[in-house]
Design a protein around this motif. Structure first.
Motif, PDB file in Angstrom:
ATOM      1  N   GLU A  22       0.819  -1.203   0.000  1.00 29.09           N
ATOM      2  CA  GLU A  22       0.000   0.000   0.000  1.00 29.09           C
ATOM      3  C   GLU A  22       0.864   1.269   0.000  1.00 29.09           C
ATOM      4  OE1 GLU A  22      -2.333  -0.542   3.475  1.00 29.09           O
ATOM      5  OE2 GLU A  22      -3.860  -1.740   2.477  1.00 29.09           O
ATOM      6  N   LEU A  23       2.082   1.149   0.519  1.00 23.60           N
ATOM      7  CA  LEU A  23       2.978   2.297   0.560  1.00 23.60           C
ATOM      8  C   LEU A  23       3.605   2.582  -0.799  1.00 23.60           C
ATOM      9  CD1 LEU A  23       4.906   1.561   3.895  1.00 23.60           C
ATOM     10  CD2 LEU A  23       2.875   2.977   3.580  1.00 23.60           C
ATOM     11  N   LEU A  24       3.918   1.528  -1.533  1.00 28.52           N
ATOM     12  CA  LEU A  24       4.643   1.697  -2.795  1.00 28.52           C
ATOM     13  C   LEU A  24       3.907   2.568  -3.802  1.00 28.52           C
ATOM     14  CD1 LEU A  24       7.265   0.941  -4.140  1.00 28.52           C
ATOM     15  CD2 LEU A  24       6.169  -1.114  -5.067  1.00 28.52           C
ATOM     16  N   PRO A  25       2.575   2.401  -4.008  1.00 29.56           N
ATOM     17  CA  PRO A  25       1.893   3.298  -4.966  1.00 29.56           C
ATOM     18  C   PRO A  25       2.003   4.767  -4.597  1.00 29.56           C
ATOM     19  CG  PRO A  25       0.520   1.406  -4.475  1.00 29.56           C
ATOM     20  CD  PRO A  25       1.673   1.348  -3.517  1.00 29.56           C
ATOM     21  N   LEU A  26       1.981   5.072  -3.305  1.00 38.01           N
ATOM     22  CA  LEU A  26       2.109   6.469  -2.878  1.00 38.01           C
ATOM     23  C   LEU A  26       3.510   7.000  -3.167  1.00 38.01           C
ATOM     24  CD1 LEU A  26       0.168   6.287   0.493  1.00 38.01           C
ATOM     25  CD2 LEU A  26      -0.612   7.300  -1.655  1.00 38.01           C
ATOM     26  N   LEU A  27       4.513   6.137  -2.962  1.00 39.36           N
ATOM     27  CA  LEU A  27       5.876   6.549  -3.300  1.00 39.36           C
ATOM     28  C   LEU A  27       6.031   6.727  -4.814  1.00 39.36           C
ATOM     29  CD1 LEU A  27       8.100   4.371  -0.924  1.00 39.36           C
ATOM     30  CD2 LEU A  27       7.651   6.826  -0.773  1.00 39.36           C
ATOM     31  N   MET A  28       5.324   5.918  -5.596  1.00 38.79           N
ATOM     32  CA  MET A  28       5.406   6.034  -7.044  1.00 38.79           C
ATOM     33  C   MET A  28       4.856   7.371  -7.529  1.00 38.79           C
ATOM     34  SD  MET A  28       6.942   3.495  -8.459  1.00 38.79           S
ATOM     35  CE  MET A  28       8.044   3.600  -7.057  1.00 38.79           C
ATOM     36  N   LYS A  29       3.813   7.875  -6.848  1.00 38.83           N
ATOM     37  CA  LYS A  29       3.300   9.195  -7.217  1.00 38.83           C
ATOM     38  C   LYS A  29       4.374  10.262  -7.021  1.00 38.83           C
ATOM     39  CE  LYS A  29      -1.568   8.250  -6.143  1.00 38.83           C
ATOM     40  NZ  LYS A  29      -2.733   8.631  -5.293  1.00 38.83           N
ATOM     41  N   GLY A  30       5.081  10.175  -5.905  1.00 36.62           N
ATOM     42  CA  GLY A  30       6.183  11.105  -5.679  1.00 36.62           C
ATOM     43  C   GLY A  30       7.317  10.909  -6.661  1.00 36.62           C
ATOM     44  N   THR A  31       7.545   9.645  -7.053  1.00 37.29           N
ATOM     45  CA  THR A  31       8.606   9.350  -8.014  1.00 37.29           C
ATOM     46  C   THR A  31       8.329  10.001  -9.361  1.00 37.29           C
ATOM     47  OG1 THR A  31       9.055   7.230  -6.936  1.00 37.29           O
ATOM     48  CG2 THR A  31       9.865   7.505  -9.186  1.00 37.29           C
TER      49      THR A  31
END
Length: 222
Positions: free
Chosen positions: A6-15
Motif C-alpha cells: 500500500e505504501l509503494l503506490p504512494l511513493l510512485m506518485k512522488g517518483t
C-alpha cells in the motif's frame, strides 16, 4: 496504509514528480551551460563578465538557499514575482547545475588539441563550421562522462524541492513515515528508487556516449 504494497503506490506518485522535475531541470541546465559557455568565451568583456558572474554566484552558493530565495523572496517587493513551486524547482535546479555544466563544457572545449584548430584554419573553414564539425564532436566525448555525474547529482538534488511544498519522492516518504512510523521500510524503498533512477540515467548516457563515439569514428574513416 500499513502494508508495503500500500505504501509503494504512494511513493510512485512522488517518483513521477521527481522524474518530471529532473527531466526539465536537466534540459534547462543543458541550455544554461551552453549559454554561459558562449558568454564566457565571447570576445566582448561585458559578456564574459556576465557569464562569469552567473557561474560563480550559482556555483558558490547553496542550492537550498537559492530555492528558498526564488520561492520566498521573489514574491516580495520590489520583485513581486510569484512562481509556482514546480517552476521554482526547475529554475533553481537548472540555474544551479547549469553553472557546473558550463565549467564541464569549457574544460571539454579546452581539451581539444590545438592542432585541430590550426588544421581547420589551414582549410579556411568558417568559425561556425569549425566549431560544429571539428571542435564540438571531440569536446562532447570528453564532456559526457562528467555530465553524466552532474545529471545524477541533479537527480539527487531534487530531494530538496520537498522543502518548498512539492510532493516529490522525498516529500511522500516523509509523509508516509509520519503516518505509519515504518521508517526503515519507507526510506529503504526511497533509497532503492533513487538508485534505480540514477542507474537509468547512467544507462541512457552510456548508450548516447557510444553512439556519439561511433558516429565520430565513422566520420573519421570517411
Amino acid at each position: 496504509m500499513g502494508d508495503l504494497h500500500e505504501l509503494l503506490p504512494l511513493l510512485m506518485k512522488g517518483t513521477l514528480v521527481t522524474i518530471e522535475i529532473a527531466v526539465f531541470g536537466i534540459l534547462m541546465a543543458i541550455v544554461m551551460a551552453g549559454v554561459a559557455t558562449i558568454l564566457r568565451t565571447s570576445a566582448w568583456r561585458v559578456l564574459r563578465w556576465t557569464g562569469n558572474v552567473y557561474v560563480e554566484v550559482f556555483r558558490g552558493t547553496s542550492l537550498l538557499v537559492q530555492l528558498f530565495w526564488f520561492f520566498f523572496v521573489l514574491p516580495l517587493p520590489p520583485f513581486n514575482l510569484a512562481l509556482t513551486p514546480f517552476t521554482v524547482a526547475i529554475v533553481g535546479l537548472g540555474l544551479h547545475y547549469g553553472a557546473y555544466g558550463s565549467e564541464i563544457l569549457r574544460g571539454a572545449l579546452r581539451s581539444v588539441p590545438g592542432g585541430q584548430y590550426e588544421a581547420a584554419l589551414a582549410l579556411n573553414m568558417p568559425a561556425s563550421a569549425r566549431m560544429r564539425r571539428i571542435v564540438l564532436p571531440q569536446a562532447m566525448i570528453n564532456a559526457l562522462p562528467p555530465a553524466t555525474n552532474l545529471m545524477i547529482e541533479l537527480l539527487k538534488g531534487t530531494s530538496l524541492v520537498s522543502l518548498i511544498t512539492l510532493s516529490d519522492l522525498t516529500f511522500r516518504a516523509r509523509q508516509l513515515d509520519e503516518a505509519t512510523f515504518k521508517t526503515a521500510e519507507i526510506f529503504a524503498l526511497t533509497l532503492a528508487i533513487y538508485f534505480v533512477l540514477a542507474q537509468i540515467v547512467v544507462t541512457i548516457m552510456r548508450r548516447f556516449e557510444r553512439r556519439v563515439s561511433y558516429g565520430i569514428a565513422q566520420r573519421t574513416v570517411r
